[in-house]
Scaffold this motif. Structure first.
Motif, PDB file in Angstrom:
ATOM      1  N   GLY A  90      64.647  67.853  12.471  1.00 54.51           N
ATOM      2  CA  GLY A  90      63.531  68.711  12.123  1.00 54.51           C
ATOM      3  C   GLY A  90      62.161  68.079  12.311  1.00 54.51           C
ATOM      4  O   GLY A  90      61.154  68.773  12.329  1.00 54.51           O
ATOM      5  N   LEU A  91      62.108  66.742  12.453  1.00 50.97           N
ATOM      6  CA  LEU A  91      60.830  66.048  12.636  1.00 50.97           C
ATOM      7  C   LEU A  91      60.670  65.419  14.013  1.00 50.97           C
ATOM      8  O   LEU A  91      59.601  64.917  14.346  1.00 50.97           O
ATOM      9  N   LEU A  92      61.715  65.434  14.803  1.00 56.04           N
ATOM     10  CA  LEU A  92      61.733  64.690  16.061  1.00 56.04           C
ATOM     11  C   LEU A  92      60.553  65.010  16.976  1.00 56.04           C
ATOM     12  O   LEU A  92      59.854  64.101  17.416  1.00 56.04           O
ATOM     13  N   GLU A  93      60.314  66.268  17.243  1.00 58.51           N
ATOM     14  CA  GLU A  93      59.232  66.628  18.160  1.00 58.51           C
ATOM     15  C   GLU A  93      57.877  66.218  17.596  1.00 58.51           C
ATOM     16  O   GLU A  93      56.964  65.855  18.333  1.00 58.51           O
ATOM     17  N   PHE A  94      57.734  66.249  16.282  1.00 57.84           N
ATOM     18  CA  PHE A  94      56.482  65.862  15.648  1.00 57.84           C
ATOM     19  C   PHE A  94      56.280  64.346  15.679  1.00 57.84           C
ATOM     20  O   PHE A  94      55.174  63.854  15.784  1.00 57.84           O
ATOM     21  N   GLU A  95      57.356  63.606  15.591  1.00 57.30           N
ATOM     22  CA  GLU A  95      57.291  62.142  15.635  1.00 57.30           C
ATOM     23  C   GLU A  95      56.869  61.627  17.009  1.00 57.30           C
ATOM     24  O   GLU A  95      56.300  60.564  17.113  1.00 57.30           O
ATOM     25  N   VAL A  96      57.158  62.371  18.057  1.00 55.93           N
ATOM     26  CA  VAL A  96      56.882  61.919  19.412  1.00 55.93           C
ATOM     27  C   VAL A  96      55.409  61.571  19.607  1.00 55.93           C
ATOM     28  O   VAL A  96      55.077  60.532  20.145  1.00 55.93           O
ATOM     29  N   ASP A  97      54.547  62.425  19.161  1.00 58.83           N
ATOM     30  CA  ASP A  97      53.124  62.216  19.410  1.00 58.83           C
ATOM     31  C   ASP A  97      52.304  62.016  18.143  1.00 58.83           C
ATOM     32  O   ASP A  97      51.086  62.134  18.170  1.00 58.83           O
ATOM     33  N   GLY A  98      52.930  61.690  17.044  1.00 55.47           N
ATOM     34  CA  GLY A  98      52.203  61.407  15.822  1.00 55.47           C
ATOM     35  C   GLY A  98      51.563  62.631  15.208  1.00 55.47           C
ATOM     36  O   GLY A  98      50.380  62.633  14.884  1.00 55.47           O
ATOM     37  N   HIS A  99      52.316  63.679  15.022  1.00 54.63           N
ATOM     38  CA  HIS A  99      51.827  64.915  14.425  1.00 54.63           C
ATOM     39  C   HIS A  99      51.360  64.681  12.982  1.00 54.63           C
ATOM     40  O   HIS A  99      51.912  63.834  12.282  1.00 54.63           O
ATOM     41  N   PRO A 100      50.343  65.408  12.537  1.00 54.96           N
ATOM     42  CA  PRO A 100      49.866  65.234  11.153  1.00 54.96           C
ATOM     43  C   PRO A 100      50.957  65.418  10.105  1.00 54.96           C
ATOM     44  O   PRO A 100      50.876  64.852   9.027  1.00 54.96           O
ATOM     45  N   ALA A 101      51.992  66.151  10.446  1.00 57.89           N
ATOM     46  CA  ALA A 101      53.071  66.368   9.482  1.00 57.89           C
ATOM     47  C   ALA A 101      53.763  65.064   9.107  1.00 57.89           C
ATOM     48  O   ALA A 101      54.422  64.976   8.084  1.00 57.89           O
ATOM     49  N   VAL A 102      53.617  64.056   9.934  1.00 57.11           N
ATOM     50  CA  VAL A 102      54.224  62.755   9.638  1.00 57.11           C
ATOM     51  C   VAL A 102      53.163  61.660   9.590  1.00 57.11           C
ATOM     52  O   VAL A 102      53.384  60.536   9.998  1.00 57.11           O
ATOM     53  N   ASN A 103      51.978  62.022   9.109  1.00 55.30           N
ATOM     54  CA  ASN A 103      50.897  61.060   8.869  1.00 55.30           C
ATOM     55  C   ASN A 103      50.455  60.294  10.114  1.00 55.30           C
ATOM     56  O   ASN A 103      50.138  59.122  10.051  1.00 55.30           O
ATOM     57  N   TYR A 104      50.451  60.942  11.243  1.00 47.57           N
ATOM     58  CA  TYR A 104      49.995  60.331  12.502  1.00 47.57           C
ATOM     59  C   TYR A 104      50.761  59.067  12.869  1.00 47.57           C
ATOM     60  O   TYR A 104      50.230  58.184  13.511  1.00 47.57           O
ATOM     61  N   GLN A 105      51.980  58.978  12.463  1.00 52.03           N
ATOM     62  CA  GLN A 105      52.788  57.815  12.816  1.00 52.03           C
ATOM     63  C   GLN A 105      53.798  58.226  13.875  1.00 52.03           C
ATOM     64  O   GLN A 105      54.534  59.181  13.684  1.00 52.03           O
ATOM     65  N   THR A 106      53.833  57.494  14.955  1.00 49.82           N
ATOM     66  CA  THR A 106      54.800  57.753  16.008  1.00 49.82           C
ATOM     67  C   THR A 106      55.919  56.736  15.895  1.00 49.82           C
ATOM     68  O   THR A 106      55.676  55.554  15.749  1.00 49.82           O
ATOM     69  N   ALA A 107      57.144  57.208  15.954  1.00 43.60           N
ATOM     70  CA  ALA A 107      58.287  56.316  15.853  1.00 43.60           C
ATOM     71  C   ALA A 107      58.327  55.382  17.063  1.00 43.60           C
ATOM     72  O   ALA A 107      58.160  55.819  18.200  1.00 43.60           O
ATOM     73  N   GLU A 108      58.532  54.100  16.810  1.00 42.45           N
ATOM     74  CA  GLU A 108      58.584  53.118  17.899  1.00 42.45           C
ATOM     75  C   GLU A 108      59.658  53.471  18.912  1.00 42.45           C
ATOM     76  O   GLU A 108      59.481  53.280  20.116  1.00 42.45           O
ATOM     77  N   ALA A 109      60.791  53.989  18.444  1.00 42.36           N
ATOM     78  CA  ALA A 109      61.879  54.336  19.356  1.00 42.36           C
ATOM     79  C   ALA A 109      61.476  55.424  20.345  1.00 42.36           C
ATOM     80  O   ALA A 109      62.082  55.570  21.394  1.00 42.36           O
ATOM     81  N   LEU A 110      60.439  56.184  20.012  1.00 37.66           N
ATOM     82  CA  LEU A 110      60.018  57.268  20.892  1.00 37.66           C
ATOM     83  C   LEU A 110      58.660  57.005  21.510  1.00 37.66           C
ATOM     84  O   LEU A 110      57.962  57.908  21.916  1.00 37.66           O
ATOM     85  N   SER A 111      58.281  55.740  21.601  1.00 40.09           N
ATOM     86  CA  SER A 111      56.925  55.422  22.025  1.00 40.09           C
ATOM     87  C   SER A 111      56.726  55.360  23.535  1.00 40.09           C
ATOM     88  O   SER A 111      55.608  55.228  23.989  1.00 40.09           O
ATOM     89  N   HIS A 112      57.758  55.452  24.298  1.00 40.07           N
ATOM     90  CA  HIS A 112      57.587  55.399  25.742  1.00 40.07           C
ATOM     91  C   HIS A 112      58.512  56.392  26.426  1.00 40.07           C
ATOM     92  O   HIS A 112      59.719  56.243  26.383  1.00 40.07           O
ATOM     93  N   ARG A 113      57.947  57.351  27.066  1.00 39.18           N
ATOM     94  CA  ARG A 113      58.719  58.448  27.655  1.00 39.18           C
ATOM     95  C   ARG A 113      59.446  58.066  28.944  1.00 39.18           C
ATOM     96  O   ARG A 113      60.305  58.803  29.404  1.00 39.18           O
ATOM     97  N   GLN A 114      59.111  56.913  29.536  1.00 36.79           N
ATOM     98  CA  GLN A 114      59.765  56.489  30.773  1.00 36.79           C
ATOM     99  C   GLN A 114      61.061  55.722  30.514  1.00 36.79           C
ATOM    100  O   GLN A 114      61.788  55.429  31.451  1.00 36.79           O
ATOM    101  N   ARG A 115      61.327  55.385  29.290  1.00 36.10           N
ATOM    102  CA  ARG A 115      62.535  54.626  28.955  1.00 36.10           C
ATOM    103  C   ARG A 115      63.645  55.554  28.482  1.00 36.10           C
ATOM    104  O   ARG A 115      63.380  56.574  27.861  1.00 36.10           O
TER     105      ARG A 115
END
Length: 176
Positions: A57-82
């Protein structure tokens, strides 16, 4: 026209790459991020060694640091080329999650076929509250984040996965 959950999962699976436990073990050796998309309570009950928990339920928001998750982007999702491997209990939620990441520009989001149930049935370890202390020292860990010019590159041909560090990002070929 309305769809069932099975229809949605089948459509997602037709767009994404599913891998088995053997392929995941190879990718894990090279530091490929593993994301458990189940709920935190499920993750706490048992998860794959080295996995991070980002609920579906939070995955898409975590990708780009959505305000719903306090502008924090998960390290595991920090690079789209990997490449990134997602899993859930049996493979449905992770297939939907991998399809969503593909639509968001990730070049190789993969779903663990049959989820943690398939992983455990294949005899691989699951970190539980009782075993968490012993797994914290296991060698199955993500390797350090590579230099900016290095990318994890994976390819799958003839049911054999090849993983290597390369100087330039490139799309990973999709399996049949």
């Amino acid at each position: 026209m309305s769809y069932t959950v099975r229809d949605l999962v089948a459509a997602a699976k037709s767009n994404i790459r599913e891998i088995g436990p053997a392929e995941l073990l190879e990718l894990q050796k090279f530091g490929c991020p593993i994301v458990d998309v189940r709920e935190p309570e499920e993750f706490a009950d048992g998860h794959l060694p080295g996995a991070v928990n980002i609920p579906r339920g939070l995955l898409e928001f975590e990708v780009d640091g959505h305000p719903a998750v306090n502008y924090q982007t998960a390290e595991a999702l920090s690079h789209r080329q990997r490449p990134v491997v997602l899993y859930c209990l049996s493979g449905g939620r992770s297939a939907l999650a991998a399809d969503a990441l593909l639509k968001l520009g990730f070049v190789d989001p993969m779903s663990l076929a049959d989820g943690i149930l398939g992983w455990a049935d294949a005899g691989h370890p699951v970190v539980t509250p009782a075993t968490a202390a012993s797994h914290s020292s296991m060698a199955v860990r993500a390797s350090p984040v590579p230099a900016r010019e290095d990318y994890l590159i994976a390819s799958n041909s003839n049911s054999k996965i090849t993983v290597a560090w390369g100087p330039t990002p490139r799309p990973v070929p999709r399996g049949p």
